[in-house]
Motif scaffolding. Sequence first.
Motif, PDB file in Angstrom:
ATOM      1  N   LEU A  11       0.762  -1.690  -0.141  1.00  0.00           N
ATOM      2  CA  LEU A  11       0.066   0.155  -0.154  1.00  0.00           C
ATOM      3  C   LEU A  11       0.820   1.428   0.087  1.00  0.00           C
ATOM      4  O   LEU A  11       0.728   2.084  -0.488  1.00  0.00           O
ATOM      5  CB  LEU A  11      -1.393  -0.161   1.127  1.00  0.00           C
ATOM      6  CG  LEU A  11      -2.074  -1.229   1.359  1.00  0.00           C
ATOM      7  CD1 LEU A  11      -2.873  -1.235   2.951  1.00  0.00           C
ATOM      8  CD2 LEU A  11      -3.049  -0.851   0.272  1.00  0.00           C
ATOM      9  N   GLN A  12       1.647   1.366   1.075  1.00  0.00           N
ATOM     10  CA  GLN A  12       2.811   2.349   0.524  1.00  0.00           C
ATOM     11  C   GLN A  12       3.724   3.174  -0.234  1.00  0.00           C
ATOM     12  O   GLN A  12       3.745   4.194  -0.939  1.00  0.00           O
ATOM     13  CB  GLN A  12       3.998   2.309   2.288  1.00  0.00           C
ATOM     14  CG  GLN A  12       3.094   2.236   3.237  1.00  0.00           C
ATOM     15  CD  GLN A  12       4.162   2.048   4.733  1.00  0.00           C
ATOM     16  OE1 GLN A  12       5.078   1.161   4.273  1.00  0.00           O
ATOM     17  NE2 GLN A  12       3.947   2.328   5.538  1.00  0.00           N
ATOM     18  N   THR A  22       2.718   2.386  -3.254  1.00  0.00           N
ATOM     19  CA  THR A  22       1.602   2.100  -4.871  1.00  0.00           C
ATOM     20  C   THR A  22       1.090   3.854  -3.455  1.00  0.00           C
ATOM     21  O   THR A  22       1.407   4.709  -4.924  1.00  0.00           O
ATOM     22  CB  THR A  22       0.295   1.483  -4.204  1.00  0.00           C
ATOM     23  OG1 THR A  22       0.538  -0.056  -4.584  1.00  0.00           O
ATOM     24  CG2 THR A  22      -0.213   2.426  -5.513  1.00  0.00           C
ATOM     25  N   LEU A  23       0.615   4.257  -2.787  1.00  0.00           N
ATOM     26  CA  LEU A  23       0.022   5.778  -2.174  1.00  0.00           C
ATOM     27  C   LEU A  23       0.771   6.505  -1.969  1.00  0.00           C
ATOM     28  O   LEU A  23       0.604   6.915  -0.912  1.00  0.00           O
ATOM     29  CB  LEU A  23      -1.403   5.107  -0.962  1.00  0.00           C
ATOM     30  CG  LEU A  23      -2.317   4.658  -1.453  1.00  0.00           C
ATOM     31  CD1 LEU A  23      -3.365   4.588  -0.540  1.00  0.00           C
ATOM     32  CD2 LEU A  23      -2.854   5.377  -2.786  1.00  0.00           C
ATOM     33  N   GLY A  24       1.897   6.748  -0.863  1.00  0.00           N
ATOM     34  CA  GLY A  24       2.677   6.834  -0.111  1.00  0.00           C
ATOM     35  C   GLY A  24       2.209   6.637   1.427  1.00  0.00           C
ATOM     36  O   GLY A  24       2.333   5.314   1.666  1.00  0.00           O
ATOM     37  N   GLU A  25       2.290   7.503   1.688  1.00  0.00           N
ATOM     38  CA  GLU A  25       2.018   7.343   2.978  1.00  0.00           C
ATOM     39  C   GLU A  25       0.707   6.638   3.709  1.00  0.00           C
ATOM     40  O   GLU A  25      -0.400   7.298   3.258  1.00  0.00           O
ATOM     41  CB  GLU A  25       1.489   9.223   3.785  1.00  0.00           C
ATOM     42  CG  GLU A  25       1.801   8.942   5.399  1.00  0.00           C
ATOM     43  CD  GLU A  25       1.691  10.356   6.164  1.00  0.00           C
ATOM     44  OE1 GLU A  25       1.758  10.691   7.315  1.00  0.00           O
ATOM     45  OE2 GLU A  25       1.674  11.076   5.593  1.00  0.00           O
ATOM     46  N   VAL A  26       0.835   5.461   4.854  1.00  0.00           N
ATOM     47  CA  VAL A  26      -0.284   5.057   4.607  1.00  0.00           C
ATOM     48  C   VAL A  26      -0.200   4.318   5.992  1.00  0.00           C
ATOM     49  O   VAL A  26       1.220   4.357   6.575  1.00  0.00           O
ATOM     50  CB  VAL A  26      -0.536   3.516   3.683  1.00  0.00           C
ATOM     51  CG1 VAL A  26      -1.598   2.620   4.166  1.00  0.00           C
ATOM     52  CG2 VAL A  26      -1.268   4.315   2.648  1.00  0.00           C
ATOM     53  N   ARG A  27      -1.241   4.964   6.749  1.00  0.00           N
ATOM     54  CA  ARG A  27      -0.632   4.230   8.863  1.00  0.00           C
ATOM     55  C   ARG A  27      -1.779   3.001   9.288  1.00  0.00           C
ATOM     56  O   ARG A  27      -2.746   3.081   7.973  1.00  0.00           O
ATOM     57  CB  ARG A  27      -0.664   5.038   9.586  1.00  0.00           C
ATOM     58  CG  ARG A  27      -1.486   6.059   9.633  1.00  0.00           C
ATOM     59  CD  ARG A  27      -1.464   6.588  10.866  1.00  0.00           C
ATOM     60  NE  ARG A  27      -2.947   7.642  11.303  1.00  0.00           N
ATOM     61  CZ  ARG A  27      -3.879   6.817  12.093  1.00  0.00           C
ATOM     62  NH1 ARG A  27      -3.767   5.880  12.399  1.00  0.00           N
ATOM     63  NH2 ARG A  27      -4.947   7.520  12.163  1.00  0.00           N
ATOM     64  N   MET A  28      -0.615   1.918   9.452  1.00  0.00           N
ATOM     65  CA  MET A  28      -1.787   1.126  10.560  1.00  0.00           C
ATOM     66  C   MET A  28      -2.176   1.826  11.350  1.00  0.00           C
ATOM     67  O   MET A  28      -2.226   2.250  12.642  1.00  0.00           O
ATOM     68  CB  MET A  28      -0.958   0.414  11.203  1.00  0.00           C
ATOM     69  CG  MET A  28       0.095  -0.673  10.112  1.00  0.00           C
ATOM     70  SD  MET A  28      -1.059  -1.871   9.058  1.00  0.00           S
ATOM     71  CE  MET A  28      -1.624  -2.864  10.740  1.00  0.00           C
ATOM     72  N   ASP A  29      -3.426   1.494  12.035  1.00  0.00           N
ATOM     73  CA  ASP A  29      -3.880   1.412  13.032  1.00  0.00           C
ATOM     74  C   ASP A  29      -3.356   0.727  14.563  1.00  0.00           C
ATOM     75  O   ASP A  29      -2.909  -0.009  14.184  1.00  0.00           O
ATOM     76  CB  ASP A  29      -5.364   1.498  12.719  1.00  0.00           C
ATOM     77  CG  ASP A  29      -6.834   0.802  14.526  1.00  0.00           C
ATOM     78  OD1 ASP A  29      -6.868   2.299  14.219  1.00  0.00           O
ATOM     79  OD2 ASP A  29      -6.845  -0.035  14.955  1.00  0.00           O
ATOM     80  N   LYS A  30      -3.381   1.286  15.750  1.00  0.00           N
ATOM     81  CA  LYS A  30      -2.710   0.968  16.881  1.00  0.00           C
ATOM     82  C   LYS A  30      -4.187  -0.182  16.819  1.00  0.00           C
ATOM     83  O   LYS A  30      -3.854  -1.040  18.098  1.00  0.00           O
ATOM     84  CB  LYS A  30      -3.239   2.129  18.222  1.00  0.00           C
ATOM     85  CG  LYS A  30      -2.159   3.134  17.249  1.00  0.00           C
ATOM     86  CD  LYS A  30      -0.422   3.017  17.398  1.00  0.00           C
ATOM     87  CE  LYS A  30      -0.293   4.323  17.541  1.00  0.00           C
ATOM     88  NZ  LYS A  30      -0.177   4.140  16.256  1.00  0.00           N
ATOM     89  N   GLY A  31      -4.910  -0.574  16.872  1.00  0.00           N
ATOM     90  CA  GLY A  31      -5.681  -2.126  17.607  1.00  0.00           C
ATOM     91  C   GLY A  31      -6.742  -2.331  17.605  1.00  0.00           C
ATOM     92  O   GLY A  31      -7.794  -1.570  17.320  1.00  0.00           O
TER      93      GLY A  31
END
Length: 317
Positions: free
Chosen positions: A174-175, A177-186
């Motif tokens: 994903l990163q 393809t899109l650059g900045e993507v973050r993971m949810d904390k859970g």
Amino acid sequence: FPTETVYGLGGNALDPKASMKIYAAKGRPSDNPLIIHIADIRDLDKIVTEVPEKARILAEKYWPGPLTMILPKADIVPKETTGGLDSVAVRFPSDRIAQELILAAGGYVAAPSANTSGRPSPTTAGHVAEDLGDAIDMIIDGGQVNIGLESTIVDFTEEVPVVLRPGYISLEMLQETLGEVRMDKGLIKPDSKVHPKAPGMKYRHYAPKADLTLVEGETEAVVETINRLAGEKLAEGRKVGIICTDETKDRYPAGMLESIGARARQETVAHNLYAVLRDFDDRGAEYIFSEGFSEDNLGRAIMNRLNKAAGYHILKV
């Protein structure tokens, strides 16, 4: 019905009564959103109010495929389908049987995994029959699914895209393809009043009937610890299952052994995960000890499911 990820329990996504029947059949909390499955990209615009540029880029690259996107919902989508939220989760599966069914059903099929809520997801028609039996009208048998883990879920209702559930399409992909993507904390605590934005965020999921413990660390220490813990339970007369890998299966002298796949090929581990958990149920395991996996690429999705299946009962060694 089969998809490339797991089997889905389908109903008309635009009919609130159908969504309520899905929740009832699964015994699923009604604040846990359902994913709407489409089989024609043009149908997306009817159920969402906006598709950000980055979401279009991902759709172009990964649809049809194991990717779910969360977008602002249109009024046509009932809140019974979205778990009360103003956003909707949408996916375009690549499985041909799923596509034919969706089109025949009018284009919009709401479908969580076709299992009793909290159990390991179904990767064969037999798993569906075992869990849901008389609660459903029909099972379309498409054989064993290909991937074996649920879709990656990406939330586009915030400025930076957020991965709410890791899957076959990894954070790294994903990163790229899109650059900045973050993971949810859970996870959200089960007693929290917060509505989960995506399936699998709030409740214990994918769980076998046995008590599952994950053991993480260097291979030597993991094998030694699992053998010790298994030995203690076996000495008490308990039925013990061990989830190992092709690389380590010769190193466990006692207990019921299941190799989940090869570490060198993470996709084999993903493919076998739920079937192995269900198999231990069939064999009457009371305790299961599992090796952990590295949290990169597909390993992140594998550990996400194992952590939830174990109720976050993890031993670091």
